[in-house]
Design a protein around this motif. Structure first.
Motif, PDB file in Angstrom:
ATOM      1  N   PRO A   5      10.599  32.414 -59.358  1.00 37.43           N
ATOM      2  CA  PRO A   5      10.184  32.937 -60.671  1.00 37.43           C
ATOM      3  C   PRO A   5      10.574  32.009 -61.828  1.00 37.43           C
ATOM      4  O   PRO A   5       9.785  31.819 -62.766  1.00 37.43           O
ATOM      5  CB  PRO A   5      10.901  34.281 -60.781  1.00 37.43           C
ATOM      6  CG  PRO A   5      11.156  34.685 -59.367  1.00 37.43           C
ATOM      7  CD  PRO A   5      11.388  33.400 -58.623  1.00 37.43           C
ATOM      8  N   GLN A   6      11.757  31.415 -61.762  1.00 40.83           N
ATOM      9  CA  GLN A   6      12.181  30.501 -62.828  1.00 40.83           C
ATOM     10  C   GLN A   6      11.314  29.244 -62.850  1.00 40.83           C
ATOM     11  O   GLN A   6      10.953  28.746 -63.926  1.00 40.83           O
ATOM     12  CB  GLN A   6      13.665  30.114 -62.673  1.00 40.83           C
ATOM     13  CG  GLN A   6      14.614  31.248 -62.904  1.00 40.83           C
ATOM     14  CD  GLN A   6      14.942  32.018 -61.622  1.00 40.83           C
ATOM     15  OE1 GLN A   6      14.176  32.022 -60.661  1.00 40.83           O
ATOM     16  NE2 GLN A   6      16.064  32.700 -61.616  1.00 40.83           N
ATOM     17  N   LEU A   7      10.995  28.721 -61.674  1.00 43.04           N
ATOM     18  CA  LEU A   7      10.134  27.543 -61.607  1.00 43.04           C
ATOM     19  C   LEU A   7       8.733  27.860 -62.138  1.00 43.04           C
ATOM     20  O   LEU A   7       8.155  27.066 -62.890  1.00 43.04           O
ATOM     21  CB  LEU A   7      10.034  27.026 -60.175  1.00 43.04           C
ATOM     22  CG  LEU A   7      11.234  26.235 -59.668  1.00 43.04           C
ATOM     23  CD1 LEU A   7      11.092  25.963 -58.177  1.00 43.04           C
ATOM     24  CD2 LEU A   7      11.374  24.935 -60.427  1.00 43.04           C
ATOM     25  N   GLN A   8       8.195  29.021 -61.757  1.00 43.93           N
ATOM     26  CA  GLN A   8       6.885  29.409 -62.254  1.00 43.93           C
ATOM     27  C   GLN A   8       6.883  29.500 -63.777  1.00 43.93           C
ATOM     28  O   GLN A   8       5.974  28.989 -64.427  1.00 43.93           O
ATOM     29  CB  GLN A   8       6.459  30.754 -61.661  1.00 43.93           C
ATOM     30  CG  GLN A   8       5.963  30.656 -60.252  1.00 43.93           C
ATOM     31  CD  GLN A   8       5.500  31.991 -59.701  1.00 43.93           C
ATOM     32  OE1 GLN A   8       5.685  33.037 -60.309  1.00 43.93           O
ATOM     33  NE2 GLN A   8       4.896  31.955 -58.530  1.00 43.93           N
ATOM     34  N   THR A   9       7.908  30.123 -64.332  1.00 40.93           N
ATOM     35  CA  THR A   9       8.010  30.254 -65.782  1.00 40.93           C
ATOM     36  C   THR A   9       8.063  28.885 -66.443  1.00 40.93           C
ATOM     37  O   THR A   9       7.400  28.639 -67.457  1.00 40.93           O
ATOM     38  CB  THR A   9       9.260  31.086 -66.155  1.00 40.93           C
ATOM     39  OG1 THR A   9       9.136  32.364 -65.545  1.00 40.93           O
ATOM     40  CG2 THR A   9       9.404  31.236 -67.646  1.00 40.93           C
ATOM     41  N   THR A  10       8.832  27.983 -65.879  1.00 36.95           N
ATOM     42  CA  THR A  10       8.956  26.636 -66.435  1.00 36.95           C
ATOM     43  C   THR A  10       7.617  25.900 -66.382  1.00 36.95           C
ATOM     44  O   THR A  10       7.201  25.279 -67.366  1.00 36.95           O
ATOM     45  CB  THR A  10      10.028  25.834 -65.669  1.00 36.95           C
ATOM     46  OG1 THR A  10      11.270  26.524 -65.785  1.00 36.95           O
ATOM     47  CG2 THR A  10      10.163  24.421 -66.207  1.00 36.95           C
ATOM     48  N   TYR A  11       6.931  25.994 -65.254  1.00 34.34           N
ATOM     49  CA  TYR A  11       5.646  25.301 -65.125  1.00 34.34           C
ATOM     50  C   TYR A  11       4.594  25.891 -66.055  1.00 34.34           C
ATOM     51  O   TYR A  11       3.804  25.157 -66.652  1.00 34.34           O
ATOM     52  CB  TYR A  11       5.152  25.315 -63.681  1.00 34.34           C
ATOM     53  CG  TYR A  11       5.948  24.413 -62.767  1.00 34.34           C
ATOM     54  CD1 TYR A  11       6.375  23.161 -63.172  1.00 34.34           C
ATOM     55  CD2 TYR A  11       6.275  24.814 -61.478  1.00 34.34           C
ATOM     56  CE1 TYR A  11       7.108  22.335 -62.337  1.00 34.34           C
ATOM     57  CE2 TYR A  11       7.004  23.990 -60.635  1.00 34.34           C
ATOM     58  CZ  TYR A  11       7.415  22.751 -61.068  1.00 34.34           C
ATOM     59  OH  TYR A  11       8.123  21.943 -60.229  1.00 34.34           O
ATOM     60  N   VAL A  12       4.559  27.212 -66.188  1.00 35.86           N
ATOM     61  CA  VAL A  12       3.597  27.836 -67.101  1.00 35.86           C
ATOM     62  C   VAL A  12       3.885  27.391 -68.531  1.00 35.86           C
ATOM     63  O   VAL A  12       2.961  27.102 -69.300  1.00 35.86           O
ATOM     64  CB  VAL A  12       3.613  29.376 -66.972  1.00 35.86           C
ATOM     65  CG1 VAL A  12       2.816  30.031 -68.085  1.00 35.86           C
ATOM     66  CG2 VAL A  12       3.052  29.792 -65.613  1.00 35.86           C
TER      67      VAL A  12
END
Length: 134
Positions: A5-12
């Motif tokens: 979830p943290q990686l997804q947030t960062t990429y978005v």
């Protein structure tokens, strides 16, 4: 998995941050496609990308969101829900045929093709194609 979830947030965030270059945005979009293979819940990501494609005023960010949505649709291991399919279709068709920028048309068209090919039943895909592509 706990960091997905943290990686997804960062990429978005990388998709829409103004200081990011096109290369950073493209890599973020590709990375979201790879992450979605392992993500247990994909609906929130799809919703966020659809909102970005439909509402983003910055053309570079909208292009990156469309690219990311196409990557996610390409790499999802299973078909999206009917609700997600409807949201994706609405987001892609709200801009896709009124765009002047050739690269944006290409990206939105590619995401549209991924939706039709990988996520809609054949009969529905044919119907949607006939309605939306003129």
């Amino acid at each position: 998995r706990p960091f997905l979830p943290q990686l997804q947030t960062t990429y978005v965030k990388c998709l829409s941050d103004p200081p990011n270059s096109q290369e950073v945005r493209e890599k973020a979009a590709e990375s979201l496609g790879m992450l979605v293979r392992r993500a247990p819940r994909t609906e929130p990501l799809i919703n966020e990308l659809c909102t970005g494609v439909a509402n983003q005023t910055d053309p570079a960010a909208r292009l990156a969101m469309g690219h990311a949505l196409g990557e996610v649709l390409l790499n999802l291991p299973q078909a999206t829900s009917e609700a997600a399919q409807a949201k994706i279709l609405t987001a892609l068709t709200s801009h896709s045929f009124e765009i002047d920028e050739p690269r944006e048309c290409e990206v939105i068209g590619w995401a549209f093709g991924m939706l039709l090919r990988r996520h809609l039943p054949t009969e529905k895909a044919v119907e949607v194609f006939g309605q939306e592509v003129k």
